[in-house]
Design an enzyme around this catalytic site. Structure first.
Site, PDB file in Angstrom:
ATOM      1  N   GLY A  75      80.067   0.203  25.090  1.00  0.00           N
ATOM      2  CA  GLY A  75      81.332  -0.016  24.395  1.00  0.00           C
ATOM      3  C   GLY A  75      81.809  -1.455  24.411  1.00  0.00           C
ATOM      4  O   GLY A  75      82.337  -1.929  25.422  1.00  0.00           O
ATOM      5  N   LEU A  76      81.637  -2.108  23.264  1.00  0.00           N
ATOM      6  CA  LEU A  76      82.171  -3.457  23.080  1.00  0.00           C
ATOM      7  C   LEU A  76      83.294  -3.425  22.035  1.00  0.00           C
ATOM      8  O   LEU A  76      84.396  -3.913  22.283  1.00  0.00           O
ATOM      9  CB  LEU A  76      81.037  -4.396  22.614  1.00  0.00           C
ATOM     10  CG  LEU A  76      81.439  -5.810  22.202  1.00  0.00           C
ATOM     11  CD1 LEU A  76      81.967  -6.599  23.401  1.00  0.00           C
ATOM     12  CD2 LEU A  76      80.243  -6.549  21.583  1.00  0.00           C
ATOM     13  N   ARG A  86      56.309  12.671 -11.116  1.00  0.00           N
ATOM     14  CA  ARG A  86      57.296  12.861 -12.189  1.00  0.00           C
ATOM     15  C   ARG A  86      56.769  12.326 -13.519  1.00  0.00           C
ATOM     16  O   ARG A  86      56.319  11.187 -13.583  1.00  0.00           O
ATOM     17  CB  ARG A  86      58.596  12.130 -11.807  1.00  0.00           C
ATOM     18  CG  ARG A  86      59.683  12.168 -12.847  1.00  0.00           C
ATOM     19  CD  ARG A  86      60.283  13.538 -12.952  1.00  0.00           C
ATOM     20  NE  ARG A  86      61.431  13.562 -13.866  1.00  0.00           N
ATOM     21  CZ  ARG A  86      62.060  14.671 -14.206  1.00  0.00           C
ATOM     22  NH1 ARG A  86      61.670  15.842 -13.728  1.00  0.00           N
ATOM     23  NH2 ARG A  86      63.094  14.622 -15.032  1.00  0.00           N
ATOM     24  N   HIS A 127      63.996   7.959  -8.507  1.00  0.00           N
ATOM     25  CA  HIS A 127      64.140   9.421  -8.504  1.00  0.00           C
ATOM     26  C   HIS A 127      65.088   9.911  -9.618  1.00  0.00           C
ATOM     27  O   HIS A 127      65.261  11.134  -9.778  1.00  0.00           O
ATOM     28  CB  HIS A 127      64.685   9.919  -7.158  1.00  0.00           C
ATOM     29  CG  HIS A 127      63.652  10.007  -6.064  1.00  0.00           C
ATOM     30  ND1 HIS A 127      63.098   8.910  -5.462  1.00  0.00           N
ATOM     31  CD2 HIS A 127      63.065  11.085  -5.473  1.00  0.00           C
ATOM     32  CE1 HIS A 127      62.243   9.296  -4.537  1.00  0.00           C
ATOM     33  NE2 HIS A 127      62.193  10.607  -4.523  1.00  0.00           N
ATOM     34  N   GLY A 165      68.134  11.305 -11.609  1.00  0.00           N
ATOM     35  CA  GLY A 165      69.226  12.208 -11.219  1.00  0.00           C
ATOM     36  C   GLY A 165      68.956  12.915  -9.906  1.00  0.00           C
ATOM     37  O   GLY A 165      69.877  13.122  -9.092  1.00  0.00           O
ATOM     38  N   GLU A 197      75.978  -3.916  15.291  1.00  0.00           N
ATOM     39  CA  GLU A 197      75.446  -5.003  16.138  1.00  0.00           C
ATOM     40  C   GLU A 197      75.542  -6.362  15.425  1.00  0.00           C
ATOM     41  O   GLU A 197      74.662  -7.209  15.543  1.00  0.00           O
ATOM     42  CB  GLU A 197      74.020  -4.690  16.583  1.00  0.00           C
ATOM     43  CG  GLU A 197      74.010  -3.404  17.406  1.00  0.00           C
ATOM     44  CD  GLU A 197      72.772  -3.218  18.245  1.00  0.00           C
ATOM     45  OE1 GLU A 197      72.189  -4.221  18.680  1.00  0.00           O
ATOM     46  OE2 GLU A 197      72.417  -2.050  18.480  1.00  0.00           O
ATOM     47  N   THR A 226      77.649  -7.869  11.696  1.00  0.00           N
ATOM     48  CA  THR A 226      77.494  -7.726  10.240  1.00  0.00           C
ATOM     49  C   THR A 226      76.556  -8.812   9.700  1.00  0.00           C
ATOM     50  O   THR A 226      76.237  -9.789  10.391  1.00  0.00           O
ATOM     51  CB  THR A 226      78.868  -7.880   9.550  1.00  0.00           C
ATOM     52  OG1 THR A 226      79.355  -9.205   9.843  1.00  0.00           O
ATOM     53  CG2 THR A 226      79.870  -6.840  10.047  1.00  0.00           C
ATOM     54  N   GLU A 269      77.335 -11.030   7.684  1.00  0.00           N
ATOM     55  CA  GLU A 269      78.058 -12.313   7.699  1.00  0.00           C
ATOM     56  C   GLU A 269      77.917 -12.970   9.076  1.00  0.00           C
ATOM     57  O   GLU A 269      77.721 -14.186   9.176  1.00  0.00           O
ATOM     58  CB  GLU A 269      79.545 -12.096   7.361  1.00  0.00           C
ATOM     59  CG  GLU A 269      79.825 -11.685   5.924  1.00  0.00           C
ATOM     60  CD  GLU A 269      79.394 -10.247   5.612  1.00  0.00           C
ATOM     61  OE1 GLU A 269      79.464  -9.391   6.513  1.00  0.00           O
ATOM     62  OE2 GLU A 269      78.962  -9.988   4.470  1.00  0.00           O
TER      63      GLU A 269
HETATM   64  C1  LIG Z   1      78.051   4.027  13.002  1.00  0.00           C
HETATM   65  C2  LIG Z   1      78.469   2.872  13.863  1.00  0.00           C
HETATM   66  C3  LIG Z   1      77.977   2.770  15.156  1.00  0.00           C
HETATM   67  C4  LIG Z   1      78.400   1.731  15.996  1.00  0.00           C
HETATM   68  N1  LIG Z   1      77.984   1.717  17.315  1.00  0.00           N
HETATM   69  C5  LIG Z   1      78.567   0.825  18.158  1.00  0.00           C
HETATM   70  C6  LIG Z   1      78.301   0.891  19.572  1.00  0.00           C
HETATM   71  O1  LIG Z   1      77.505   1.733  20.044  1.00  0.00           O
HETATM   72  N2  LIG Z   1      78.941   0.026  20.402  1.00  0.00           N
HETATM   73  C7  LIG Z   1      79.816  -0.903  19.930  1.00  0.00           C
HETATM   74  O2  LIG Z   1      80.361  -1.651  20.733  1.00  0.00           O
HETATM   75  N3  LIG Z   1      80.078  -1.011  18.585  1.00  0.00           N
HETATM   76  C8  LIG Z   1      79.484  -0.169  17.710  1.00  0.00           C
HETATM   77  N4  LIG Z   1      79.765  -0.235  16.361  1.00  0.00           N
HETATM   78  C9  LIG Z   1      80.694  -1.243  15.887  1.00  0.00           C
HETATM   79  C10 LIG Z   1      80.061  -2.358  15.041  1.00  0.00           C
HETATM   80  O3  LIG Z   1      79.283  -3.192  15.863  1.00  0.00           O
HETATM   81  C11 LIG Z   1      81.204  -3.086  14.338  1.00  0.00           C
HETATM   82  O4  LIG Z   1      81.715  -2.198  13.349  1.00  0.00           O
HETATM   83  C12 LIG Z   1      80.749  -4.382  13.674  1.00  0.00           C
HETATM   84  O5  LIG Z   1      80.411  -5.346  14.648  1.00  0.00           O
HETATM   85  C13 LIG Z   1      81.828  -4.975  12.753  1.00  0.00           C
HETATM   86  O6  LIG Z   1      83.075  -5.023  13.384  1.00  0.00           O
HETATM   87  P1  LIG Z   1      84.382  -4.427  12.651  1.00  0.00           P
HETATM   88  O7  LIG Z   1      84.040  -3.047  12.219  1.00  0.00           O
HETATM   89  O8  LIG Z   1      85.530  -4.604  13.535  1.00  0.00           O
HETATM   90  O9  LIG Z   1      84.545  -5.300  11.346  1.00  0.00           O
HETATM   91  P2  LIG Z   1      85.377  -6.669  11.251  1.00  0.00           P
HETATM   92  O10 LIG Z   1      84.996  -7.571  12.356  1.00  0.00           O
HETATM   93  O11 LIG Z   1      86.806  -6.341  11.066  1.00  0.00           O
HETATM   94  O12 LIG Z   1      84.809  -7.268   9.873  1.00  0.00           O
HETATM   95  C14 LIG Z   1      85.325  -6.915   8.597  1.00  0.00           C
HETATM   96  C15 LIG Z   1      84.647  -7.821   7.564  1.00  0.00           C
HETATM   97  O13 LIG Z   1      84.991  -9.190   7.827  1.00  0.00           O
HETATM   98  C16 LIG Z   1      83.813  -9.970   7.978  1.00  0.00           C
HETATM   99  N5  LIG Z   1      84.038 -11.036   8.952  1.00  0.00           N
HETATM  100  C17 LIG Z   1      84.597 -10.948  10.177  1.00  0.00           C
HETATM  101  N6  LIG Z   1      84.581 -12.142  10.785  1.00  0.00           N
HETATM  102  C18 LIG Z   1      83.980 -13.015   9.940  1.00  0.00           C
HETATM  103  C19 LIG Z   1      83.671 -14.404   9.975  1.00  0.00           C
HETATM  104  N7  LIG Z   1      83.940 -15.156  11.052  1.00  0.00           N
HETATM  105  N8  LIG Z   1      83.067 -14.963   8.887  1.00  0.00           N
HETATM  106  C20 LIG Z   1      82.768 -14.205   7.798  1.00  0.00           C
HETATM  107  N9  LIG Z   1      83.052 -12.886   7.686  1.00  0.00           N
HETATM  108  C21 LIG Z   1      83.640 -12.312   8.742  1.00  0.00           C
HETATM  109  C22 LIG Z   1      82.761  -8.980   8.459  1.00  0.00           C
HETATM  110  O14 LIG Z   1      81.442  -9.469   8.228  1.00  0.00           O
HETATM  111  C23 LIG Z   1      83.116  -7.748   7.642  1.00  0.00           C
HETATM  112  O15 LIG Z   1      82.575  -7.885   6.346  1.00  0.00           O
HETATM  113  C24 LIG Z   1      79.299   0.751  15.501  1.00  0.00           C
HETATM  114  C25 LIG Z   1      79.749   0.826  14.164  1.00  0.00           C
HETATM  115  C26 LIG Z   1      79.360   1.873  13.362  1.00  0.00           C
HETATM  116  C27 LIG Z   1      79.905   1.959  11.961  1.00  0.00           C
END
Ligand SMILES: Cc1cc2nc3c(=O)[nH]c(=O)nc-3n(C[C@H](O)[C@H](O)[C@H](O)COP(=O)(O)OP(=O)(O)OC[C@H]3O[C@@H](n4cnc5c(N)ncnc54)[C@H](O)[C@@H]3O)c2cc1C
Length: 380
Positions: A124-125, A268, A338, A340, A363, A365, A367
């Protein structure tokens, strides 16, 4: 330069492929439809050794390298992205953090049960208010006698509700920001700790995702993982390796999309011939294959660097970035090929498309990967 896998990774690949062909492929659609976490199959993955891939043998694991881990994750993802996410996160986040930074006592206590899958691990981060800006976390750990008092919440945590062992990051010196974060390990059932499943995800529906709530959770100092205020720096190293795993997951989904699309294109018929005869379809397949191979090579390079103890931060980000974005392109093309039928869950490609999207988010995005790559190249 040798592009073939070593024999131990090839043997693992065969084992995982055989298992997934018979035990995962036929069931993945139903798990996805119902959002069911496949406990029994996960238990069998544990028997196969897939839940202790990189855990040292002395703690009950297989002690394998990053190349083997990437190979196994790709094979599972070829059939089911959700199950591959379970394997990647259990091994690459929770177990890896304890293995890398835990005390001898923590390793002996937690790793054997995690390695067999008797207990599942979560990490959990992310918090409701901080994901990309991970150092902005608000969960706090303050001194209480000889121990610590933790308060806060984590969200989007994989294995968050089915897990039993949790590594969580908390702020111990808020004024020091990322240099004031510490990791702790705790177990399900600890007073003040609760887990709330999250439903309604776009993809990865049979992977378990949950919110973790910490309400004045008392932990002894022996629950601290690594040095005080060093948790964020340790986390960056965990994420570097974790990104190889997510890259491998994306490669597996892209390969699945390609194989399914090629098969469908040969069967197909339109205008009196298989659609595989149309140049438009052939070009899509050719692009999918080219990008899938390129993604795998990037993933393998990052894994090899990690296995040789060389720096691989930039390479891991490049692998994850390209693998996840090319996988989205491949899955989109597979749905297109594929027609429809691709828009329904009669075929797996729409699921691969939904699952692949997570690889551009989890892990770090796309970005954030670009930020890492640019920072590293400009610093050179
Ligand atoms: C199915 C799933 C499983 C996950 N599992 C885990 C887990 O096991 N443990 C855990 O700790 N987390 C987990 N996560 C969390 C995941 O790592 C985060 O969702 C991800 O890091 C993005 O953080 P956020 O959702 O807060 O988006 P935000 O940080 O709010 O980002 C929103 C948008 O802003 C952009 N953005 C933010 N900062 C910048 C910047 N400096 N420059 C440019 N663009 C930027 C992002 O790229 C994104 O497009 C999981 C998420 C999902 C959906």
């Amino acid at each position: 330069m040798d592009f073939t896998l070593p024999e131990h990774a090839l043997a693992l690949q065969r084992t995982v492929r055989d298992f997934c062909q018979s035990e995962v492929g036929p069931k993945a659609r139903e798990w996805d439809r119902s959002g069911t976490f496949p406990r029994e199959t996960v238990r069998k993955l544990g028997e196969l050794g897939l839940l202790g891939l990189s855990t040292p043998e002395e703690f009950g694991g297989a002690g394998l390298d990053a190349v083997s881990m990437a190979t196994a994750v790709e094979e599972v993802a070829r059939f089911d992205g959700s199950l591959a996410l379970t394997v990647a996160s259990h091994n690459g986040l929770c177990s890896a953090h304890l293995n890398r930074f835990g005390s001898e006592e923590q390793k002996r206590r937690f790793l054997p049960a995690l390695a067999t899958g008797e207990k599942l691990g979560a990490w959990g981060l992310t918090e409701p208010g901080s994901g990309s800006d991970a150092a902005g976390l608000r969960t706090s750990a303050v001194r209480r006698g000889d121990g610590w008092l933790l308060s806060g919440a984590k969200t989007f945590i994989t294995q968050g509700s089915v897990g039993e062992v949790f590594v969580v990051l908390a702020s111990t010196s808020p004024e020091k920001k990322q240099r004031g974060v510490t990791a702790f390990v705790l177990e399900k059932g600890t007073p003040g700790f609760s887990q709330r499943p999250i439903h309604g995800k776009l993809g990865m529906r049979s992977s378990d995702t949950a919110e973790l709530v910490l309400e004045d959770v008392e932990l002894p100092d022996s629950a601290r993982v690594g040095e005080i205020d060093h948790g964020f720096l340790d986390t960056l190293r965990i994420l570097d390796r974790g990104r190889i795993g997510i890259g491998a997951l994306a490669v597996g989904l892209g390969r699945g999309a390609l194989e399914e699309a090629a098969r469908y294109a040969k069967e197909r018929k339109a205008f009196g011939q298989p659609i595989a005869e149309f140049q438009a379809i052939r070009w899509m397949l050719a692009d999918m294959r080219t990008e899938n191979d390129a993604a795998r090579l990037l993933v393998r390079r990052a894994a090899l660097l990690a296995d040789h103890g060389r720096p691989f931060t930039r390479e891991a980000s490049m692998a994850k970035l390209f693998a996840s974005e090319s996988s989205m392109r491949a899955c989109g093309k597979a749905v297109q090929i594929h027609g429809g039928y691709g828009y329904t869950d009669e075929f797996p490609v729409e699921r691969y498309l939904r699952d692949a999207k997570l690889c551009e988010i989890g892990e770090g995005t796309s970005e954030i990967q670009r930020l890492v790559i640019a920072r590293e190249l400009l610093a050179a």
